[in-house]
Write a protein that holds these residues in place. Structure first.
Motif, PDB file in Angstrom:
ATOM      1  N   ARG B  99      37.939  -5.014  38.955  1.00 54.09           N
ATOM      2  CA  ARG B  99      38.990  -5.054  39.963  1.00 54.09           C
ATOM      3  C   ARG B  99      39.645  -6.427  39.968  1.00 54.09           C
ATOM      4  NH1 ARG B  99      38.022  -6.473  45.201  1.00 54.09           N
ATOM      5  NH2 ARG B  99      35.790  -6.192  44.858  1.00 54.09           N
ATOM      6  N   ALA B 100      38.790  -7.450  39.813  1.00 56.18           N
ATOM      7  CA  ALA B 100      39.310  -8.815  39.837  1.00 56.18           C
ATOM      8  C   ALA B 100      38.435  -9.692  38.968  1.00 56.18           C
ATOM      9  CB  ALA B 100      39.339  -9.338  41.265  1.00 56.18           C
ATOM     10  N   ILE B 101      39.074 -10.625  38.253  1.00 61.13           N
ATOM     11  CA  ILE B 101      38.353 -11.590  37.426  1.00 61.13           C
ATOM     12  C   ILE B 101      38.895 -12.956  37.805  1.00 61.13           C
ATOM     13  CG2 ILE B 101      37.834 -12.347  35.082  1.00 61.13           C
ATOM     14  CD1 ILE B 101      38.576  -9.495  34.160  1.00 61.13           C
ATOM     15  N   SER B 102      37.979 -13.885  38.152  1.00 59.93           N
ATOM     16  CA  SER B 102      38.477 -15.161  38.647  1.00 59.93           C
ATOM     17  C   SER B 102      37.531 -16.295  38.263  1.00 59.93           C
ATOM     18  CB  SER B 102      38.616 -15.079  40.167  1.00 59.93           C
ATOM     19  OG  SER B 102      38.936 -16.344  40.694  1.00 59.93           O
ATOM     20  N   PRO B 103      38.087 -17.442  37.835  1.00 61.66           N
ATOM     21  CA  PRO B 103      37.246 -18.600  37.504  1.00 61.66           C
ATOM     22  C   PRO B 103      36.933 -19.382  38.774  1.00 61.66           C
ATOM     23  CG  PRO B 103      39.521 -19.162  37.160  1.00 61.66           C
ATOM     24  CD  PRO B 103      39.518 -17.736  37.669  1.00 61.66           C
ATOM     25  N   ALA B 104      35.826 -20.118  38.766  1.00 61.53           N
ATOM     26  CA  ALA B 104      35.532 -20.983  39.906  1.00 61.53           C
ATOM     27  C   ALA B 104      34.686 -22.157  39.450  1.00 61.53           C
ATOM     28  CB  ALA B 104      34.807 -20.196  40.991  1.00 61.53           C
ATOM     29  N   SER B 105      35.202 -23.366  39.745  1.00 63.15           N
ATOM     30  CA  SER B 105      34.397 -24.565  39.501  1.00 63.15           C
ATOM     31  C   SER B 105      34.201 -25.240  40.844  1.00 63.15           C
ATOM     32  CB  SER B 105      35.119 -25.497  38.529  1.00 63.15           C
ATOM     33  OG  SER B 105      35.143 -24.893  37.250  1.00 63.15           O
ATOM     34  N   GLN B 106      32.956 -25.655  41.100  1.00 63.42           N
ATOM     35  CA  GLN B 106      32.664 -26.129  42.452  1.00 63.42           C
ATOM     36  C   GLN B 106      32.006 -27.487  42.467  1.00 63.42           C
ATOM     37  OE1 GLN B 106      31.133 -22.523  42.433  1.00 63.42           O
ATOM     38  NE2 GLN B 106      31.972 -21.710  44.348  1.00 63.42           N
ATOM     39  N   LYS B 107      32.212 -28.199  43.616  1.00 64.73           N
ATOM     40  CA  LYS B 107      31.628 -29.517  43.780  1.00 64.73           C
ATOM     41  C   LYS B 107      31.641 -29.850  45.263  1.00 64.73           C
ATOM     42  CE  LYS B 107      31.963 -33.730  41.035  1.00 64.73           C
ATOM     43  NZ  LYS B 107      32.880 -34.504  40.191  1.00 64.73           N
ATOM     44  N   GLN B 108      30.641 -30.591  45.711  1.00 70.80           N
ATOM     45  CA  GLN B 108      30.674 -31.105  47.080  1.00 70.80           C
ATOM     46  C   GLN B 108      31.500 -32.385  47.059  1.00 70.80           C
ATOM     47  OE1 GLN B 108      29.214 -29.848  49.990  1.00 70.80           O
ATOM     48  NE2 GLN B 108      28.924 -28.021  48.730  1.00 70.80           N
ATOM     49  N   VAL B 109      32.542 -32.403  47.858  1.00 67.94           N
ATOM     50  CA  VAL B 109      33.475 -33.529  47.796  1.00 67.94           C
ATOM     51  C   VAL B 109      33.835 -33.957  49.215  1.00 67.94           C
ATOM     52  CG1 VAL B 109      35.865 -34.144  47.191  1.00 67.94           C
ATOM     53  CG2 VAL B 109      34.448 -32.888  45.560  1.00 67.94           C
ATOM     54  N   ARG B 110      34.112 -35.267  49.362  1.00 67.95           N
ATOM     55  CA  ARG B 110      34.514 -35.766  50.674  1.00 67.95           C
ATOM     56  C   ARG B 110      35.981 -35.432  50.912  1.00 67.95           C
ATOM     57  NH1 ARG B 110      32.616 -38.524  54.887  1.00 67.95           N
ATOM     58  NH2 ARG B 110      30.608 -37.985  53.959  1.00 67.95           N
ATOM     59  N   VAL B 111      36.230 -34.800  52.056  1.00 67.07           N
ATOM     60  CA  VAL B 111      37.589 -34.400  52.403  1.00 67.07           C
ATOM     61  C   VAL B 111      37.996 -35.213  53.623  1.00 67.07           C
ATOM     62  CG1 VAL B 111      39.058 -32.452  53.043  1.00 67.07           C
ATOM     63  CG2 VAL B 111      37.087 -32.079  51.563  1.00 67.07           C
ATOM     64  N   ILE B 112      39.209 -35.749  53.588  1.00 64.57           N
ATOM     65  CA  ILE B 112      39.630 -36.655  54.662  1.00 64.57           C
ATOM     66  C   ILE B 112      40.962 -36.206  55.254  1.00 64.57           C
ATOM     67  CG2 ILE B 112      40.259 -39.061  55.236  1.00 64.57           C
ATOM     68  CD1 ILE B 112      38.553 -39.791  52.661  1.00 64.57           C
ATOM     69  N   ILE B 216      39.748 -33.658  40.197  1.00 68.20           N
ATOM     70  CA  ILE B 216      38.420 -33.806  40.793  1.00 68.20           C
ATOM     71  C   ILE B 216      37.322 -33.790  39.744  1.00 68.20           C
ATOM     72  CG2 ILE B 216      36.727 -32.704  42.334  1.00 68.20           C
ATOM     73  CD1 ILE B 216      39.276 -31.876  43.995  1.00 68.20           C
ATOM     74  N   ALA B 217      37.292 -32.776  38.878  1.00 68.62           N
ATOM     75  CA  ALA B 217      36.220 -32.686  37.903  1.00 68.62           C
ATOM     76  C   ALA B 217      36.451 -33.633  36.735  1.00 68.62           C
ATOM     77  CB  ALA B 217      36.103 -31.254  37.385  1.00 68.62           C
ATOM     78  N   GLY B 218      37.697 -33.794  36.362  1.00 70.59           N
ATOM     79  CA  GLY B 218      37.995 -34.658  35.233  1.00 70.59           C
ATOM     80  C   GLY B 218      37.609 -34.019  33.915  1.00 70.59           C
ATOM     81  N   ASN B 219      37.496 -32.713  33.864  1.00 69.92           N
ATOM     82  CA  ASN B 219      37.278 -32.018  32.590  1.00 69.92           C
ATOM     83  C   ASN B 219      37.943 -30.655  32.664  1.00 69.92           C
ATOM     84  OD1 ASN B 219      35.625 -30.167  33.971  1.00 69.92           O
ATOM     85  ND2 ASN B 219      33.829 -31.469  33.662  1.00 69.92           N
ATOM     86  N   ARG B 220      37.817 -29.847  31.619  1.00 75.51           N
ATOM     87  CA  ARG B 220      38.487 -28.553  31.611  1.00 75.51           C
ATOM     88  C   ARG B 220      37.472 -27.401  31.648  1.00 75.51           C
ATOM     89  NH1 ARG B 220      43.695 -28.582  30.992  1.00 75.51           N
ATOM     90  NH2 ARG B 220      43.752 -26.481  30.097  1.00 75.51           N
ATOM     91  N   ASP B 221      36.296 -27.702  32.209  1.00 79.78           N
ATOM     92  CA  ASP B 221      35.234 -26.690  32.245  1.00 79.78           C
ATOM     93  C   ASP B 221      35.460 -25.689  33.370  1.00 79.78           C
ATOM     94  OD1 ASP B 221      34.220 -28.289  30.345  1.00 79.78           O
ATOM     95  OD2 ASP B 221      32.572 -29.112  31.585  1.00 79.78           O
ATOM     96  N   ILE B 222      34.898 -24.500  33.142  1.00 83.72           N
ATOM     97  CA  ILE B 222      34.837 -23.510  34.211  1.00 83.72           C
ATOM     98  C   ILE B 222      33.353 -23.286  34.511  1.00 83.72           C
ATOM     99  CG2 ILE B 222      35.274 -21.092  34.811  1.00 83.72           C
ATOM    100  CD1 ILE B 222      37.750 -21.222  33.000  1.00 83.72           C
ATOM    101  N   ASP B 223      32.939 -23.507  35.757  1.00 86.74           N
ATOM    102  CA  ASP B 223      31.513 -23.357  36.099  1.00 86.74           C
ATOM    103  C   ASP B 223      31.113 -21.885  36.109  1.00 86.74           C
ATOM    104  OD1 ASP B 223      31.567 -26.041  36.384  1.00 86.74           O
ATOM    105  OD2 ASP B 223      31.533 -26.034  38.592  1.00 86.74           O
ATOM    106  N   ASN B 224      31.917 -21.094  36.802  1.00 88.01           N
ATOM    107  CA  ASN B 224      31.575 -19.680  36.966  1.00 88.01           C
ATOM    108  C   ASN B 224      32.790 -18.815  36.740  1.00 88.01           C
ATOM    109  OD1 ASN B 224      28.812 -19.990  38.160  1.00 88.01           O
ATOM    110  ND2 ASN B 224      29.999 -21.097  39.706  1.00 88.01           N
ATOM    111  N   ILE B 225      32.512 -17.570  36.303  1.00 83.00           N
ATOM    112  CA  ILE B 225      33.578 -16.571  36.325  1.00 83.00           C
ATOM    113  C   ILE B 225      33.084 -15.426  37.206  1.00 83.00           C
ATOM    114  CG2 ILE B 225      34.955 -14.930  34.986  1.00 83.00           C
ATOM    115  CD1 ILE B 225      34.662 -16.832  32.589  1.00 83.00           C
ATOM    116  N   TYR B 226      33.852 -15.120  38.236  1.00 83.53           N
ATOM    117  CA  TYR B 226      33.499 -14.008  39.122  1.00 83.53           C
ATOM    118  C   TYR B 226      34.195 -12.757  38.642  1.00 83.53           C
ATOM    119  CZ  TYR B 226      31.428 -17.186  42.524  1.00 83.53           C
ATOM    120  OH  TYR B 226      30.636 -18.101  43.146  1.00 83.53           O
ATOM    121  N   ILE B 227      33.403 -11.675  38.509  1.00 85.91           N
ATOM    122  CA  ILE B 227      33.994 -10.409  38.089  1.00 85.91           C
ATOM    123  C   ILE B 227      33.592  -9.338  39.102  1.00 85.91           C
ATOM    124  CG2 ILE B 227      34.091  -8.639  36.282  1.00 85.91           C
ATOM    125  CD1 ILE B 227      33.043 -10.965  34.377  1.00 85.91           C
ATOM    126  N   ALA B 228      34.590  -8.781  39.796  1.00 82.52           N
ATOM    127  CA  ALA B 228      34.304  -7.716  40.755  1.00 82.52           C
ATOM    128  C   ALA B 228      34.577  -6.384  40.074  1.00 82.52           C
ATOM    129  CB  ALA B 228      35.185  -7.864  41.984  1.00 82.52           C
TER     130      ALA B 228
END
Ligand SMILES: Nc1ncnc2c1ncn2[C@@H]1O[C@H](COP(=O)(O)OP(=O)(O)OP(=O)(O)O)[C@@H](O)[C@H]1O
Ligand SMILES: [Mg+2]
Lengths: 235, 405
Positions: B99-112, B216-228
């Motif tokens: 139904r849906a395919i989506s990339p996701a890269s995640q990090k804990q980051v300070r938001v101001i 933010i990441a400084g690279n072109r990696d994808i951590d996860n791909i979500y597939i529903a």
């Protein structure tokens, strides 16, 4: 059972306790017959076997040897539950120490035998009230034993014994704990029940003037019947 | 007759309130523990299941690295070969049943924002992410395709971030700083609350993948791909297809083990649920032991009661009670006693479970079956442990019993 045939018959009844050297014969070959409607006093020294005989008469106990028949039934050979049934249907007990249930009202105490007979609630209450009236305890129905005098407690016990309209009343020293005045009141009550209801009464006593209320006195000695005689008419 | 007996037993219990209560303590504690355990357990299971379905039902998550194998150091595998945009493109091009395919890269980051700051889970993704995760917007709009492609500095925020920076105010159009870059808020995500593991699902910021990768990441990696999976395709069917396409895209020869892992959230949900069930079962067994102790308490007190009331038993037997009458009297008393304990225990157990439910924010899920079982079980304990004392009373010789002081 033919009219006039004995209600109670002992034939060579033995009751023994212990083994070997320590063997004690509480009853040593007792022969005895008591007819329906009789009022019998049983006397004798302490340890002569009176209570033992009474327990057998009341179907609480069975002989070690010999035959005890009650109402023509060989009661000495019946099992526990059948004897319980006989007691419930035909025997009322009065004890020296009253033996009422504590913290239970007079009326509830009197109702007790009817519960085991399966009598309905309503009828039970009526019968208990009647019995309490017969022993002269109107107005004390809802008192607990602790709130009653010794004489009154013994009346409750008598009411409990007669509420089932038994054939036989077994009373082991019923006046043993009472003063003279109370003793005579209780004896008059027992005499009345014997005369008016035709209740057969067997009663153990140590007192000659109590025994005089009965028609017949049986004396026990060392597990034997020492004497058996009719009393002079006193009434 | 039975009613008569129940009344009688209540009376004799009332006569010794303190003693009865102390006797019951074992049963009370046992039943309370069982009820609390099972109720909290089933609440937790419900919560876990709901949480997992919040993660997205019928969801596959692909990440790089080998599937966790016993003894295999996962840490080393992680660095091997990250997922890349061409893997995602291959899936989008060839995968059927999704139904849906989506990339996701995640990090804990300070938001101001202004003088306020917050450490948040920042995710770089695309517009299909909301659909894949089954997330909704309360207000605003998702990223447009052009924003995703060019990596514009726009973001969607969760309720926690919203609260922290704007209170009840409208966040749309405001600029927040994420790490060393800034982005404009274009939408607010629907609140989802905490997971069963205490993770705040609303403390999140979503931004376009390219913006995240570059700033933010400084690279072109994808951590996860979500597939529903779509409604007609079970994840178990989808999983091998995904594996084939990715192996192809990553040019893996058949002799090599896949250097990526596909997690099936449905399986995880089942595993979690069965883990809580096992846990509940074990705790229930422990509580069962305390019920046994309670039963022994009942037996003890009934033996005392029979001894104390020997004379009463003698009187009853003399006036014509059968063995079975005495047996029933004491059995009923033991049963009423332990039932009473059971009922008190159930109330306490439910109270504890209610309290726990409120504190842990899990659903309060009392089960009528469990409660009925507890009632039945405590009655049974009374009968079983009351039987021996009752039999002892019933077997008494009336003459001996009458002579008893
Ligand atoms: N359960 C028993 N075990 C052993 N001996 C017993 C038992 N019951 C009675 N006896 C003995 O049997 C004998 C008769 O006892 P019983 O109670 O019939 O006497 P009793 O005539 O009623 O005496 P009392 O006037 O003191 O009541 C006594 O020697 C007594 O010790
Ligand atoms: Mg005696």
């Amino acid at each position: 059972m033919a009219a006039g045939a004995p209600l109670i018959t002992f034939e060579k009844v033995w009751k023994s306790y212990g083994q070997g050297e320590a063997r004690v014969h509480a009853l040593a070959g007792v022969d005895l017959a008591i007819k329906r409607g009789e009022f019998v006093a049983i006397m004798g020294p302490s340890g002569s076997g009176k209570s033992t005989a009474m327990n057998i008469i009341g179907c609480l106990d069975t002989p070690t040897a010999g035959t005890y028949s009650f109402m023509g039934v060989d009661a000495g050979r019946l099992d526990r539950n059948r004897r319980a049934m006989l007691r419930n249907l035909y025997v009322g007990f009065v004890f020296q120490g009253y033996n009422l249930l504590a913290r239970t009202t007079a009326a509830e105490n009197v109702e007790l035998p009817l519960i085991y007979r399966g009598v309905a609630n309503r009828e039970r209450r009526d019968l208990a009230m009647q019995a309490l009236a017969q022993v002269g305890l109107v107005g004390r129905e809802h008192h607990t034993p602790a709130e009653l005098s010794g004489g009154q407690q013994q009346r409750v016990a008598i009411a409990r014994a007669i509420v089932t309209r038994p054939t036989l009343l077994v009373a082991d020293e019923p006046t043993g704990n009472l003063d003279t005045a109370r003793t005579h009141e209780i004896m008059e009550l027992l005499t009345k029940l014997n005369k008016e209801l035709g209740l057969t009464v067997t009663m153990v006593t140590h007192e000659a003037d109590v025994a005089e209320y009965a028609e017949r006195t049986i004396r026990f000695l060392d597990g034997h019947v020492a004497s058996d005689s009719m009393n002079m008419e006193t009434a | 007759m039975i009613w008569e007996t129940v009344r009688l037993s209540l009376r004799s219990i009332r006569r010794n309130v303190l003693r009865s209560f102390l006797t019951l303590l074992g049963i009370v504690i046992g039943v309370a523990a069982v009820i609390a355990m099972l109720t909290i357990g089933s609440g937790t299971t419900q919560k876990v299941k709901a949480d997992i379905s919040k993660l997205g039902s019928n969801l596959l998550v692909v990440r790089s690295g080998r599937p966790a194998s016993p003894g295999g150091p996962g840490g080393l595998d992680q660095v091997v070969r990250p997922l890349a945009e061409k893997d995602l493109a291959a899936l989008v091009a060839h995968l059927t049943g999704a139904r849906a395919i989506s990339p996701a890269s995640q990090k804990q980051v300070r938001v101001i924002f202004g003088t306020e700051s917050l450490t948040s889970g920042v995710t770089g993704t695309d517009s299909a992410y909301l659909d894949a995760r089954d997330w909704k917007l309360v207000s605003g709009r998702p990223f447009s395709d052009s924003e995703t492609r060019s990596g514009t500095g726009v973001c969607l925020i969760g309720e926690t971030v919203h609260q922290q920076f704007f209170g009840a105010g409208d966040p749309e159009g405001e600029i927040i700083r994420v790490n060393r870059t800034s982005c404009k808020i274009i939408g607010l995500l629907e609140p989802k609350g905490y997971t069963g593991f205490g993770q705040d699902q609303d403390n999140v910021v979503l931004m376009p993948l390219h913006a995240y990768q570059r700033r933010i990441a400084g690279n072109r990696d994808i951590d996860n791909i979500y597939i529903a999976a779509d409604d007609s395709t079970p994840t178990s069917e989808l999983q091998p297809r995904v594996e084939d396409i990715l192996r192809d895209a990553r040019r893996m020869t058949p002799d090599r083990e896949s250097d990526f892992a596909i997690r099936d959230m449905t399986q995880i949900a089942d595993a979690m649920a069965s883990a809580t069930t096992t846990m509940t079962g074990m705790l229930g067994a422990v509580a069962g032991v305390s019920l046994l102790v309670g039963g022994i308490g009942i037996m003890n007190i009934m033996l005392v009661s029979v001894t104390e009331r020997t004379r009463e038993i003698g009187i009853r037997l003399a006036i014509g009670a059968h063995e079975k009458h005495i047996l029933i009297q004491f059995l009923v008393e033991a049963t009423v006693l332990s039932l009473l304990g059971g009922i008190i225990g159930i109330l306490i157990g439910l109270g504890l479970a209610g309290l726990a439910a409120a504190t842990l924010t899990i659903p309060f899920a009392p089960s009528p079956a469990v409660i009925l079982l507890a009632v039945g079980f405590s009655a049974l304990i009374g009968m079983v442990f009351g039987f021996f004392p009752a039999l002892r009373g019933a077997r008494l010789d009336p003459i001996d019993a009458l002579r008893h002081e």
